[in-house]
Enzyme design. Structure first.
Site, PDB file in Angstrom:
ATOM      1  N   SER A  72       0.827  -1.197   0.000  1.00  0.00           N
ATOM      2  CA  SER A  72       0.000   0.000   0.000  1.00  0.00           C
ATOM      3  C   SER A  72       0.870   1.260   0.000  1.00  0.00           C
ATOM      4  O   SER A  72       1.741   1.418  -0.843  1.00  0.00           O
ATOM      5  CB  SER A  72      -0.950  -0.056   1.205  1.00  0.00           C
ATOM      6  OG  SER A  72      -1.940   0.921   1.134  1.00  0.00           O
ATOM      7  N   HIS A  93      -2.262  -0.968  -4.663  1.00  0.00           N
ATOM      8  CA  HIS A  93      -3.713  -0.976  -4.888  1.00  0.00           C
ATOM      9  C   HIS A  93      -4.220   0.461  -4.913  1.00  0.00           C
ATOM     10  O   HIS A  93      -3.490   1.408  -4.596  1.00  0.00           O
ATOM     11  CB  HIS A  93      -4.436  -1.798  -3.813  1.00  0.00           C
ATOM     12  CG  HIS A  93      -4.373  -1.202  -2.438  1.00  0.00           C
ATOM     13  ND1 HIS A  93      -5.279  -1.527  -1.448  1.00  0.00           N
ATOM     14  CD2 HIS A  93      -3.536  -0.287  -1.872  1.00  0.00           C
ATOM     15  CE1 HIS A  93      -4.989  -0.849  -0.342  1.00  0.00           C
ATOM     16  NE2 HIS A  93      -3.934  -0.098  -0.579  1.00  0.00           N
TER      17      HIS A  93
END
Length: 204
Positions: free
Chosen positions: A94, A117
């Site tokens: 992330s 993501h």
């Protein structure tokens, strides 16, 4: 009962007059409602305390965390005059993966991983509130895309495909797609696999 203060997720250390070390372990945090989290402001103060260094080695093992804190740290590392060498000790997921690509060089062990993501948030309110939140997420995602594109060798279309899919990248894939510059041998460092944190991601 007062909530105990959280420890910093980073540690700066001067190795010598011209070389500094930064360890980024744990979740990337910003201020919370409790007001007891460490902040990017403190991060910058600690980094500046290293002085006029030429090399900054950054060691990452993090499941990600707060977007604004991560973006701020990324920008600080990119602006730093020192050569920034990133080493992914276990996991850079992330927002930690965004920080990782701030490195002039990125090294990843064979047993480490990255995950990228699209950003997410929680909203409450009417339709207007949700539309504004969606617009904000689009802008945040665009800033992340620009950060990745400054490092990777894949094109924008492929990168967006990876973000949409919540892509978990092996060391070989990191090297293939340009997220990393070299692979080193397996390291005996446990990845930050906190079940509560990683439970937020759909592909774990």
């Amino acid at each position: 009962m007062p909530k105990p203060k959280n420890k910093k997720f980073w540690n700066f250390k001067a190795l010598n007059e011209k070389t500094g070390e930064l360890t980024l372990y744990g979740e990337i945090s910003n201020e919370t409602w409790w007001g007891d989290e460490v902040t990017p402001k403190q991060f910058k103060e600690d980094m500046d305390a290293l002085g006029d260094i030429d090399v900054l080695n950054v060691y990452i093992n993090s499941p990600g965390g707060d977007v604004s804190a991560g973006q701020t740290i990324y920008s600080m590392l990119k602006r730093h005059k020192a050569s920034v060498h990133v080493f992914i000790d276990g996991l850079a997921a992330s927002m930690a993966s965004v920080i990782a690509v701030a490195g002039d060089t990125v090294t990843i062990p064979r047993n480490a991983m990255m995950m990228i993501h699209n950003p997410s948030t929680r909203t409450w309110g009417n339709a207007k509130d949700h539309r504004e939140a969606a617009d904000m997420l689009d802008k945040v995602c665009e800033s992340m895309i620009e950060a990745y594109l400054g490092k990777v060798t894949i094109d924008r279309e492929k990168l967006v495909e990876f973000l949409d899919a919540e892509k978990w990248l092996s060391a070989d894939e990191c090297l293939e797609y340009g997220f990393a510059d070299e692979i080193e041998e397996t390291k005996q460092v446990a990845a930050c696999l906190d079940k509560e944190v990683l439970g937020r991601y759909k592909n774990t």
